[in-house]
Design a protein around this motif. Sequence first.
Motif, PDB file in Angstrom:
ATOM      1  N   LEU B 109      25.586  35.030 -59.789  1.00 33.38           N
ATOM      2  CA  LEU B 109      25.549  33.578 -59.560  1.00 33.38           C
ATOM      3  C   LEU B 109      24.657  33.251 -58.378  1.00 33.38           C
ATOM      4  O   LEU B 109      23.901  32.281 -58.382  1.00 33.38           O
ATOM      5  CB  LEU B 109      26.960  33.054 -59.302  1.00 33.38           C
ATOM      6  CG  LEU B 109      27.902  33.103 -60.492  1.00 33.38           C
ATOM      7  CD1 LEU B 109      29.323  32.785 -60.068  1.00 33.38           C
ATOM      8  CD2 LEU B 109      27.444  32.128 -61.557  1.00 33.38           C
ATOM      9  N   ALA B 113      21.594  31.996 -60.428  1.00 34.64           N
ATOM     10  CA  ALA B 113      21.875  30.569 -60.593  1.00 34.64           C
ATOM     11  C   ALA B 113      21.571  29.816 -59.308  1.00 34.64           C
ATOM     12  O   ALA B 113      21.627  28.593 -59.276  1.00 34.64           O
ATOM     13  CB  ALA B 113      23.332  30.367 -61.001  1.00 34.64           C
ATOM     14  N   LEU B 115      23.242  29.564 -56.517  1.00 34.77           N
ATOM     15  CA  LEU B 115      24.354  28.873 -55.872  1.00 34.77           C
ATOM     16  C   LEU B 115      24.503  29.358 -54.431  1.00 34.77           C
ATOM     17  O   LEU B 115      24.084  30.455 -54.092  1.00 34.77           O
ATOM     18  CB  LEU B 115      25.658  29.153 -56.618  1.00 34.77           C
ATOM     19  CG  LEU B 115      25.770  28.647 -58.046  1.00 34.77           C
ATOM     20  CD1 LEU B 115      27.189  28.824 -58.540  1.00 34.77           C
ATOM     21  CD2 LEU B 115      25.380  27.183 -58.128  1.00 34.77           C
ATOM     22  N   GLU B 121      31.399  31.968 -54.867  1.00 34.80           N
ATOM     23  CA  GLU B 121      32.696  32.661 -54.793  1.00 34.80           C
ATOM     24  C   GLU B 121      33.798  31.812 -55.414  1.00 34.80           C
ATOM     25  O   GLU B 121      34.725  32.340 -56.015  1.00 34.80           O
ATOM     26  CB  GLU B 121      33.014  33.040 -53.345  1.00 34.80           C
ATOM     27  CG  GLU B 121      32.057  34.125 -52.863  1.00 34.80           C
ATOM     28  CD  GLU B 121      32.483  34.805 -51.584  1.00 34.80           C
ATOM     29  OE1 GLU B 121      33.399  34.290 -50.920  1.00 34.80           O
ATOM     30  OE2 GLU B 121      31.892  35.857 -51.270  1.00 34.80           O
ATOM     31  N   LEU B 123      33.370  29.712 -57.943  1.00 33.51           N
ATOM     32  CA  LEU B 123      33.195  29.837 -59.396  1.00 33.51           C
ATOM     33  C   LEU B 123      33.592  31.237 -59.870  1.00 33.51           C
ATOM     34  O   LEU B 123      34.176  31.397 -60.942  1.00 33.51           O
ATOM     35  CB  LEU B 123      31.735  29.532 -59.758  1.00 33.51           C
ATOM     36  CG  LEU B 123      31.407  29.407 -61.245  1.00 33.51           C
ATOM     37  CD1 LEU B 123      32.332  28.415 -61.912  1.00 33.51           C
ATOM     38  CD2 LEU B 123      29.963  28.964 -61.421  1.00 33.51           C
ATOM     39  N   ALA B 160      29.606  35.593 -66.127  1.00 37.62           N
ATOM     40  CA  ALA B 160      29.265  34.835 -64.925  1.00 37.62           C
ATOM     41  C   ALA B 160      28.204  33.775 -65.198  1.00 37.62           C
ATOM     42  O   ALA B 160      28.327  32.640 -64.771  1.00 37.62           O
ATOM     43  CB  ALA B 160      28.804  35.780 -63.824  1.00 37.62           C
ATOM     44  N   LEU B 161      27.155  34.141 -65.920  1.00 36.35           N
ATOM     45  CA  LEU B 161      26.038  33.206 -66.102  1.00 36.35           C
ATOM     46  C   LEU B 161      26.159  32.422 -67.407  1.00 36.35           C
ATOM     47  O   LEU B 161      25.192  31.823 -67.856  1.00 36.35           O
ATOM     48  CB  LEU B 161      24.717  33.967 -66.074  1.00 36.35           C
ATOM     49  CG  LEU B 161      24.361  34.585 -64.721  1.00 36.35           C
ATOM     50  CD1 LEU B 161      23.137  35.455 -64.830  1.00 36.35           C
ATOM     51  CD2 LEU B 161      24.147  33.513 -63.682  1.00 36.35           C
TER      52      LEU B 161
END
Lengths: 377, 263
Positions: B109, B113, B115, B121, B123, B160-161
Motif C-alpha cells: 500500500l 498505492a 498511501l 496501516e 487499511l 492489499a491492492l
Amino acid sequence: MEPLSPPSATLDTSSHPACLRIAGDWTLAHYATLRRQSQSLRTQYGDDAVADLSQLGRLDTAGASLLAELLGAQRLARCTAQLPEANRALLNTVYTSVENYCIPVREPERNALLMLLERIGCAVGTLWRDTLQLLGFAGVILQTLMRRALQPHRWRWTPVVAHIEQTGLDAAPIVALLTFLVGAVVAFLGATVLADFGATIFTVDLVAFSFLREFAVLLTAILMAGRTASAFTAQIGSMKANEEIDAIRTLGLNPIELLVLPRVLALLISLPLLTFVAMLCGMVGGAVVCALSLDIPPAMFLSLLQTDIGVQHLLVGLVKAPFFAFLIAAIGCLEGFKVSGSAESVGAHTTSAVVQSIFVVIVLDAVAALYFMEMGW
Amino acid sequence: MSTDNTVIQARGICNRFGQQVVHENLDLDLYRGEILGVVGGSGSGKSVLLRSIVGLRRPDAGQVRVFGQDLASLGEEQRSAVERRFGVLFQKGALFSSLTLTENVALPLIEHAGLSRTDAEHLAGVKLALAGLPISAADKYPVSLSGGMIKRAALARALALDPDILFLDEPTAGLDPIGAAAFDQLILTLRDALGLSVFLITHDLDTLYTITDRIAVLSQKKVLVAGPLAEVAQHPDSWIQAYFHGPRGRAAEQAAPRTGQEH
C-alpha cells in the motif's frame, strides 16, 4: 459503470434530516483524499442523518471500509437497499469484519535516559546468560563425546570426513596465501626497524617467533571464525527454522551427536593442521623477503632457525589450536540452535557467532600469552 | 467466450527441470470474473504452472498473455504495472519474517498505492480483519503465528491492492473447517463485488464444489480437461473418476447442493 463525479463525501444540511451524499468511485486510488474528507465529516452530523448512496460509482474493499466507518451499522442497514447486490454484500462483509477493529494503542515514548539504562542492563544480562549457555553447551558436547568415545561402532566417520574437507582442505589455499603475505609484511617491518641497529639478521628471529607462537594460530583461528563458525550457524540455524532439529529429536536421535560432534571433531582435526600450514607459509613469506631484499639466503635462514628457535615455540603455538577449534565450533553450533524460525534470525545469529568466536579467540590468546610468558616457555 | 474476456491466456507452455518434463504443450485460459479451480495429483506441476503465469519462472517454451500482453516481452515499468494487478497467496504464506503482519500488508500500500504510513496501516488492519484475523495478531511477527493464521495474513497481503487476478495456492489447506468455509465465502463475496478472477489451486473438494465456476485438471503434463465441474466429473480418465467419485468426492458432492443452490 462510469464515474458520475469525482469521488467525494459531502454533507447536505439544507434538507432535514441532514443528508450525507456519497459520490464517485470509492477505490484505493482515492483512499487518502476520501479518508481525510470522511474524518472531518464524522464530527459534523448527528445520529439522525441519512445517507444517499445513489451516486456511488465503483467500490473496492478500501472504499468499503471507509464507508463502513463513516456510516456505522444502522445507517448502513437502512441505505444499502438501493445498492446492487454485489456492493451490498461487500459492504456488509467489510463492516462485520471491521466492526470491532480499532488501532491498538501504542505505548507512550519513555525517557531516553531510562531507555539507555534499560538497554545497557539488557545487554549485560544477555552477556551473562550467553556465557553460562556457552559453558553449559561445551559441557554437553564433552559429555556426549566421552560417552561416544567408549562406543567406537557408533562413531560417524562420513560426516566428520566431509566436514574436514569443507573446513580444512577447502580453507587451506586462503590460509596459506594470507599467512604468506602477512609473513612478508612482518619481515619488511622488522627489516625497517632493525636496520637502524644494524641488526637486520634478527628479522629471521622476528618472523619465526611471531609466526610459531602467535600469528599462525591466531590468523587461522580468526579465518575459521569467519568462515566456519558462520557456516555452522547457518546450516544448523536453517535446519532449526525448518523444524528439522525437532524432527531429529522426535525420531529419538540426539542432535548433539548427529550434528555437533562431527563438526567439533572435524574442526579439532583441521584447525591444528591449518595452523601448521600457516606457520610454514608465514615463514616462507619472511624467507622470500629476506632473500630478495635483505641478502639473507634461504640456506642461512634455515640454519638460523635451527640454532636460534627452540621446538617449544612450535608447541606453544600448536597447543592453542585445539582449544580455539573447540570454542569456534561450539559457538557456531550453539548460535545455530538459538535460531528462532525466521530468516532474519538466521542472519542475526550468524553475525553473532562470528563476533563471539573472534572475541573469544583473541581473549583466550591474550590470556595464553601471559601464561606462557610467566612460565618462561 | 470472446477473447477480450480472457484475462490469462497460456499457450503451448513447456516446463522442464533437467530430464524431467513437467508441462508439455499446456494450454489454459482464465476468464474475467470466474473462479477457476486447478486440480491434479501431487507433483503434477500445479505450483510450477502458477509460477510460470505470474512470471516467476520463464517457461522453456510457450507464451503467457496476461490482459492481452506477454509479460516476458514487457519492459520493467510496464511489467510492474501488470504485476500490481496480481494478488498471490503462496503455499506457505511467504510473509516477510522481519515485518509485523500490519507492516506486511501495509508494504504494497505504501510502495504502490502511495498511501501515508498511518493510512496504510489503518487499511492494513481492515484487510487483516477481513481475512479473519483478530486485532491482537496485527502487531505480531509471522514466526509467532499458527499455519492457519499465516494463511489468512498472506491472503490479506494478496488482497492489499484490490487486485484483478487472485492466485491462491492451496488456500484452505491447514485451516479448520469453519475457517475454510468462511474463506470460501470471502472469496465469493470479493469476486462478486470486485469482479475478481481467481486462479485457485486446491485439494479441498468442498471448496471446489462450493465456489468454482470451472475446473482444470492437470494430468499427463497438460490440462487434461477444463470445464464446469459436472462436465469434468464425467470425464472417463481413471484419475478423474477416482478423484471426484471416491469416498471424499461423493461426500463433498452430497454436501454441495445445499450451499450451491444459494448462488
